[in-house]
Each structure stands twice: as structure tokens, then as C-alpha cells.
Scaffold this motif. Sequence first.
Motif, mmCIF file in Angstrom:
data_model
loop_
_atom_site.group_PDB
_atom_site.id
_atom_site.type_symbol
_atom_site.label_atom_id
_atom_site.label_comp_id
_atom_site.label_asym_id
_atom_site.label_seq_id
_atom_site.Cartn_x
_atom_site.Cartn_y
_atom_site.Cartn_z
ATOM 1 N N GLU A 63 -6.521 19.920 -15.365
ATOM 2 C CA GLU A 63 -5.571 19.689 -14.276
ATOM 3 C C GLU A 63 -6.296 19.451 -12.962
ATOM 4 O OE1 GLU A 63 -1.399 21.620 -12.832
ATOM 5 O OE2 GLU A 63 -3.079 23.010 -13.062
ATOM 6 N N ARG A 64 -7.359 20.187 -12.721
ATOM 7 C CA ARG A 64 -8.107 20.020 -11.477
ATOM 8 C C ARG A 64 -8.730 18.630 -11.395
ATOM 9 N NH1 ARG A 64 -10.783 24.283 -12.092
ATOM 10 N NH2 ARG A 64 -12.962 23.586 -12.345
ATOM 11 N N VAL A 65 -9.285 18.159 -12.516
ATOM 12 C CA VAL A 65 -9.868 16.825 -12.535
ATOM 13 C C VAL A 65 -8.782 15.774 -12.346
ATOM 14 C CG1 VAL A 65 -11.029 15.122 -14.003
ATOM 15 C CG2 VAL A 65 -11.852 17.475 -13.928
ATOM 16 N N PHE A 66 -7.665 15.932 -13.061
ATOM 17 C CA PHE A 66 -6.573 14.961 -12.930
ATOM 18 C C PHE A 66 -6.070 14.887 -11.501
ATOM 19 C CE2 PHE A 66 -2.017 13.937 -12.966
ATOM 20 C CZ PHE A 66 -2.055 12.682 -13.583
ATOM 21 N N LEU A 67 -5.817 16.022 -10.886
ATOM 22 C CA LEU A 67 -5.243 16.039 -9.537
ATOM 23 C C LEU A 67 -6.244 15.628 -8.464
ATOM 24 C CD1 LEU A 67 -2.989 19.235 -9.699
ATOM 25 C CD2 LEU A 67 -2.310 16.827 -9.872
ATOM 26 N N SER A 68 -7.530 15.527 -8.820
ATOM 27 C CA SER A 68 -8.500 15.034 -7.839
ATOM 28 C C SER A 68 -8.229 13.581 -7.481
ATOM 29 C CB SER A 68 -9.929 15.171 -8.384
ATOM 30 O OG SER A 68 -10.166 14.248 -9.447
ATOM 31 N N GLY A 69 -7.479 12.891 -8.345
ATOM 32 C CA GLY A 69 -7.137 11.503 -8.048
ATOM 33 C C GLY A 69 -5.850 11.343 -7.277
ATOM 34 N N ILE A 219 -13.780 3.369 -23.273
ATOM 35 C CA ILE A 219 -12.976 3.766 -24.430
ATOM 36 C C ILE A 219 -12.487 2.508 -25.137
ATOM 37 C CG2 ILE A 219 -10.920 5.004 -25.217
ATOM 38 C CD1 ILE A 219 -11.062 6.640 -22.611
ATOM 39 N N LEU A 220 -12.634 2.463 -26.442
ATOM 40 C CA LEU A 220 -12.047 1.404 -27.257
ATOM 41 C C LEU A 220 -11.002 2.048 -28.158
ATOM 42 C CD1 LEU A 220 -15.252 -0.600 -28.242
ATOM 43 C CD2 LEU A 220 -13.540 -1.237 -26.542
ATOM 44 N N LEU A 239 -5.278 9.603 -22.189
ATOM 45 C CA LEU A 239 -5.453 10.351 -20.951
ATOM 46 C C LEU A 239 -6.435 11.499 -21.154
ATOM 47 C CD1 LEU A 239 -4.809 11.041 -18.039
ATOM 48 C CD2 LEU A 239 -2.695 12.160 -18.818
ATOM 49 N N ALA A 240 -6.349 12.185 -22.294
ATOM 50 C CA ALA A 240 -7.273 13.289 -22.572
ATOM 51 C C ALA A 240 -8.716 12.789 -22.594
ATOM 52 C CB ALA A 240 -6.917 13.947 -23.902
ATOM 53 N N GLU A 241 -8.957 11.646 -23.223
ATOM 54 C CA GLU A 241 -10.319 11.117 -23.277
ATOM 55 C C GLU A 241 -10.803 10.693 -21.895
ATOM 56 O OE1 GLU A 241 -10.817 9.596 -27.854
ATOM 57 O OE2 GLU A 241 -10.073 8.134 -26.402
ATOM 58 N N GLN A 242 -9.898 10.162 -21.077
ATOM 59 C CA GLN A 242 -10.291 9.814 -19.712
ATOM 60 C C GLN A 242 -10.625 11.064 -18.897
ATOM 61 O OE1 GLN A 242 -8.161 6.549 -17.606
ATOM 62 N NE2 GLN A 242 -6.883 6.462 -19.439
ATOM 63 N N ILE A 245 -14.069 12.145 -19.856
ATOM 64 C CA ILE A 245 -15.066 11.317 -19.169
ATOM 65 C C ILE A 245 -15.173 11.730 -17.703
ATOM 66 C CG2 ILE A 245 -15.599 8.964 -18.410
ATOM 67 C CD1 ILE A 245 -14.276 7.998 -21.045
ATOM 68 N N GLY A 246 -14.022 12.031 -17.089
ATOM 69 C CA GLY A 246 -14.039 12.488 -15.702
ATOM 70 C C GLY A 246 -14.811 13.787 -15.536
ATOM 71 N N ILE A 247 -14.690 14.678 -16.501
ATOM 72 C CA ILE A 247 -15.422 15.950 -16.459
ATOM 73 C C ILE A 247 -16.929 15.699 -16.575
ATOM 74 C CG2 ILE A 247 -15.838 18.093 -17.730
ATOM 75 C CD1 ILE A 247 -12.802 18.026 -18.452
ATOM 76 N N ILE A 248 -17.334 14.798 -17.469
ATOM 77 C CA ILE A 248 -18.753 14.445 -17.599
ATOM 78 C C ILE A 248 -19.284 13.858 -16.295
ATOM 79 C CG2 ILE A 248 -20.384 12.845 -18.692
ATOM 80 C CD1 ILE A 248 -18.890 13.169 -21.280
ATOM 81 N N ASN A 249 -18.535 12.909 -15.728
ATOM 82 C CA ASN A 249 -18.993 12.256 -14.505
ATOM 83 C C ASN A 249 -19.062 13.219 -13.329
ATOM 84 O OD1 ASN A 249 -19.362 9.750 -15.716
ATOM 85 N ND2 ASN A 249 -17.272 9.075 -15.282
ATOM 86 N N CYS A 250 -18.203 14.209 -13.335
ATOM 87 C CA CYS A 250 -18.262 15.249 -12.302
ATOM 88 C C CYS A 250 -19.532 16.080 -12.472
ATOM 89 C CB CYS A 250 -17.022 16.120 -12.374
ATOM 90 S SG CYS A 250 -16.995 17.448 -11.142
ATOM 91 N N ALA A 251 -19.842 16.465 -13.712
ATOM 92 C CA ALA A 251 -21.001 17.315 -13.981
ATOM 93 C C ALA A 251 -22.321 16.587 -13.759
ATOM 94 C CB ALA A 251 -20.934 17.853 -15.408
#
Length: 466
Positions: A63-69, A219-220, A239-242, A245-251
Motif C-alpha cells: 500500500e505504501r508503494v502504491f500510494l507513493s504514486g 512484464i510480458l 498490479l501485484a507484479e508492478q 517491481i516498484g519495491i525492487i526499484n525502491c530498494a
Amino acid sequence: MYNGICFTARSDMERIIQTAYAILEQVGVCVESRELIEILQETFPSEVTLKSDRLLFSASLSERVFLSGENQCESSAPTASCRCEIYEGYYLDPVDGAYKEWTEDRLLSYFALAKAIGGEESVHMLGCPLQNFPAALKPLYEKLYCFQYGIGCGGALWDTALCGPILEMFSVYADEVGKPVSQVFSGCIYLLTPLKLGHVEAEQLMWFYHHGVRVGIGILASLGMSVPVTLAGAIAEHLAEQLFIGIINCALFGDRVFHLSSDLSCADLRTGMFQYGRPEQVILNNALADIARAYRMGFHAHGGLTDAKVPGFEAGVQKMGTAMANIFRGHDGYLAGGLLSVDEVCSPVQLVLDREAANYLKRICTGFPVDQESLALETIRECVQEDIMFFGSEHTVLHGRETIWCPEIFSCHMFSDWSQTKRSDVDFAREKAIALLEEPICSQISQDCERRLRNIIVKESKKRGG
């Protein structure tokens, strides 16, 4: 759930979003890299846990990653664009209509055609379709041809053993153009199977990470194959896979803003063919666009492709269907210029038609002004009083060209005039394509740069026994 192709209630979006959180928390993702797992756990202690062979992510982290957008994107006017794309596959010869293997002459002529009708920034190549060198070295030849002729580089990596030579080639090119490597580098890995970052992809991601270069993660996904066949389930997993990816890019890279996209397609359940021209893609794009609009997030939707094997009605409907739907949702109406059969065939004729279609879409995006001159009260008064049509008025002369789009390929004659030649849009496009394929194209790098790039390829070829 839908009224036409639009969400009717915020509650529908929330159910999908909550399901995406649940997928990451309850199902998790297989990450085949011990190092990346440790980085994620160190970055998000207590929110990332390893259970068996899967990483589980807390709903609070997702949720934190999603709401960052949220609230990161102001509404803007839609756009339309067309870029020639080149992949592995066949060349559809406009002269005889035959599907042929690529040769260097054909490839360079296709570059020239694309630049002639679309400008310098209008060509993109992933891999290299030529067959006269080892397939294992194609990512290196991709870089050579892209750098040499000013083509957008697709960023093929393929083999982890090529990471070193690839980075070396980008370093040579960066020196040539006077930019940091990070500004010219292009590389991407993909989640190829559901909720899994495979060993090879993770290895390449981490290799470039340790060398100070960022690799994109894509993602394909297709309905009934790598995501559920039901649209709601497909969107939730996508959305879960995105978010993953957002969590990886944050880390790894410190990203702090989540950007939503729609990269979903579907498969034909009778043949298993990967499909990019079906109406489900429009629905999926619109659904994710609704989520992005509700949260005011940045958004991009894939589209502008076709399953058709030849230029014609099927190609036009499918390419324009996704592009126009994206425009009407306030986003980019993109056309993948020249591509047929998803990305298996490159057609000069289709490329000319796609450029014409893109200009059509650009006119839609332009809109129109509302001011004293455009409201034309005085012109209306004059023409009505003189009992004349507007065709010959000074107002029409002044504003006609900027108001009414004039096509190059599409029909602009009545039947009686057209019947003298009976030439179709495809005929006109073929004629234009054949003429422009003769345009010259020149190298855009120095001889020294080309020599250094080729030496890297030769060195790698010798290591492989070539």
C-alpha cells in the motif's frame, strides 16, 4: 462492474487493489537471487519475509508503494505518436509482397524509410534481425547498428556473459557522444512467468546494479497464460507484479514514486497465439487508466499493435483501436510503426500507413481554440447576408489548413475521380515506401568509434570460438 468500458464505482477499483496486496502477502514472488532477497529484507525489515522459496510482502508495504504514486500526475492533453519498431522476424517486401529474410541492405533501407517519414528519433530496434552472424551475439550487433545509424536501442541482454561487452560498448558510445554511460544505457529484463524473477534475469539485474547502471524490469503478460483469463484477476496480478517491481526499484535505486502501466494482452485459447489486437486489451487498458485517474498517477498503456499478417483492414482496426481508446482516456495513442503479426513482420507499406494514421490521431489530440476569431461571428454574418457558402471566404482561406487535416495517403476524391485510377491507400503507401527506401543513410559515429565497437564484438566472438 462496467458501464460500457468504464468503471462505475471506486469500490471495484479498491477490490482489485486489495487483491493485489493479498497476492503479494499470501502468494508472494519467487526471487531466484539470494543477494536480492537479502537487500529487500534489509531495506524493509519485518515487511518482507521468506517462506519456502517465495518472498512475501506485507500489505502495508504494498500500500505504501502504491500510494507513493498518488497525486503525482496532473491531467494533461492526450498525445499521439508513431515509432518504427524492428524485431526478430521477417521483412515484407513492398515490391513483390514476399516475406523475406533480412539483409543488411534491407535493414539500412528500412532505417532510411523510417527516418524519412518520421524524423531522427523515430526508429527503435530490439535484437538484430540479420542472420549472417552467430545468434548468441545479436545483442552486441543490435548496439553496433543502433549506435552507428542513430537508432533507438532496445536493450537486449539475453546472456549474462554478454553483460561485460554490452556495458563496454555503451561506454564507447558514451565517450563518442559526450554523455555519461547512465544517460545512454538501455537494458531490460522481464518477468517471464507468473510472480517469478528468474535466476538469469535477477543475475543480469544485479550485475549491472553493481556496475552502477540501472536495468529496467518489464512484464510480458497475457490472459489465460501468465495471468488469469478473467479480466479482474488479470488486472489484480498485473498490479501485484508492478508493485513488486516498484519495491525492487525502491530498494536498489531509491525510487519514491510509483508509476502505473498496462502491459496486458491475451492469448487465443484455440491456438495459443499471443494476441495484441483483441478488444480485451482496450478494456484492460481502460480499467488500469481508471485506477490511475482516480489516484492521479502517472500512467502508460501498451497498444498500437496488430495480429494481422498483411497491411489492411484488420491491421488498421486493431492498431487504431487501442491507440484511439488511450487517447480518449487522456493518454498517449501510440502506434508501433510497420509491425505486423504482433512483432514478427516488418512492413514498409504498413509503416507508411501507420505514420498516416498517427497524423490522423495527432489532429484529434490538437483539439481546437475558442476565441473571437474561431467563433467567426462576423464571417457568419457576412456569408449569410451575401447568401454565399463559406468555401470562398477569407476566413476559410486563413484558417482552413490549420483546421482541416490533409492526408497524404487516405482518400480525398469523390468516386468519379478515384475510379480513373482505382488506387487504394495500400497502393499509395506502397509507392511512397518503395521511393523512400532508396534514400541514403549515413553513419552517425566516427570511424574510431565504429572500430572500437567492432573490436569488442570480435573479442567476444573469439572467446566463443568464432
